[in-house]
Scaffold this motif. Sequence first.
Motif, short mmCIF file in Angstrom:
data_model
loop_
_atom_site.label_atom_id
_atom_site.label_comp_id
_atom_site.label_asym_id
_atom_site.label_seq_id
_atom_site.Cartn_x
_atom_site.Cartn_y
_atom_site.Cartn_z
N GLY A 48 0.85 -1.35 -0.04
CA GLY A 48 -0.12 0.02 0.06
C GLY A 48 0.69 1.13 -0.02
O GLY A 48 0.53 2.22 -0.72
N THR A 49 1.88 1.38 1.02
CA THR A 49 2.71 2.71 1.03
C THR A 49 3.35 2.86 -0.33
O THR A 49 3.20 4.03 -0.76
CB THR A 49 3.68 2.42 2.13
OG1 THR A 49 2.98 2.32 3.45
CG2 THR A 49 4.30 3.65 2.23
N LEU A 50 3.97 1.96 -0.93
CA LEU A 50 4.65 2.17 -2.23
C LEU A 50 3.73 2.45 -3.39
O LEU A 50 4.05 3.43 -3.99
CB LEU A 50 5.48 0.88 -2.54
CG LEU A 50 6.17 1.05 -3.63
CD1 LEU A 50 7.38 2.08 -3.66
CD2 LEU A 50 7.07 -0.32 -4.14
N ALA A 51 2.48 1.84 -3.20
CA ALA A 51 1.70 1.93 -4.25
C ALA A 51 1.13 3.54 -4.34
O ALA A 51 1.09 4.21 -5.10
CB ALA A 51 0.56 1.00 -4.24
N VAL A 52 0.90 3.96 -3.03
CA VAL A 52 0.38 5.34 -3.04
C VAL A 52 1.53 6.26 -3.32
O VAL A 52 1.11 7.29 -4.14
CB VAL A 52 -0.33 5.40 -1.57
CG1 VAL A 52 -0.71 6.80 -1.31
CG2 VAL A 52 -1.61 4.49 -1.22
N ASP A 53 2.66 6.08 -2.86
CA ASP A 53 3.63 7.05 -3.09
C ASP A 53 3.99 7.31 -4.54
O ASP A 53 4.05 8.31 -4.89
CB ASP A 53 4.79 6.46 -2.30
CG ASP A 53 4.59 6.77 -0.61
OD1 ASP A 53 3.59 7.50 -0.38
OD2 ASP A 53 5.53 6.45 0.00
N LEU A 54 3.84 5.92 -4.96
CA LEU A 54 4.22 6.10 -6.66
C LEU A 54 3.08 6.73 -7.36
O LEU A 54 3.58 7.69 -8.27
CB LEU A 54 4.34 4.87 -7.11
CG LEU A 54 5.67 4.08 -6.55
CD1 LEU A 54 5.52 2.54 -7.44
CD2 LEU A 54 6.86 4.69 -7.36
#
Length: 316
Positions: free
Chosen positions: A250-256
């Motif tokens: 989730g964190t990586l997906a949102v940040d990207l």
Amino acid sequence: MSIIQTPSVTSVPVSFEVYPPRDDAADAALHETIAKLAAVDPSFISVTYGAGGSTAGRSLEVLRHILRETRVEPLAHLTCVGNSYRQATALIREFLDAGVRSFLALRGDPPDGGGSGAVGDLESAAQLVQLIDRVQAECSPYTEAPIPGVPGAARVERRRHVDIAVAAFPNGHPRSRYPAEHIDALLAKQAAGATLAITQLFFHADDYLSFVARARSAGVEIPILPGIMPITSPSRLRRIVELTGEPVPGTLAVDLDVEPTVEGRRDVGVRYAARLCRAVLDGGAPGIHLYAFNHHRTVLATLAEAGVITPIEETS
């Protein structure tokens, strides 16, 4: 003015994966990438191999280039998919004759639309491990070196044994039939002669660390390298999740998704991968294996961010 990272070597073992260029135009770029990766003195650089031999010739060209132009150990991928015992034996002999002494034995994924029949008569990575070991023993069981001062005499020594890596799956193989099958498969590969395992992608350090703990409890003794890829775009992340079946991080997906620039998304991916590298090393990982996608800057930036290498800033 741009900054070029010329890294210095550290004591943490690192290794990289590249793939053969799809055309002649990509050769020069890959050669530059290999030179930059070789500068950090990695344990090895692995070269992928297309199912059914679709890139076998180009794979061998890249392996020969690494042998010829660097001091790094090249590691050749081999797959069961699309290969018979006869075809695989011929390919192993070709790699050995070129000077390759390290392999990654993979079952491989059937081509799109292919069923179990695409595997051929090599049914598992463990069988491929045994085949590599046998072919190497048949090709070069020993070496001879002259004894100084004793004409006609020679010292006979066992030839260096091939190193055979295999894949490991921290969160289970997508086709596993029961929860611990991926660990049982790793035990079978070890029994067949594997000397190293490299994990498929994972997104959380505990995925790797808890898997290693379970594997050790089950009797796996070979080193297990964490395989990490800096993911620098939402589309690549979606593709990786689709291929691996891993839950979306989730964190990586949102940040990207929220980062508007290409350079910004690259920095997001580098920071995420660097934190992952640092966490698994702190947890006892024996090194780091990075999937380079034939681009050296991102993986070297990841190692620098993780404190594994120290970049020297140069202007150009």
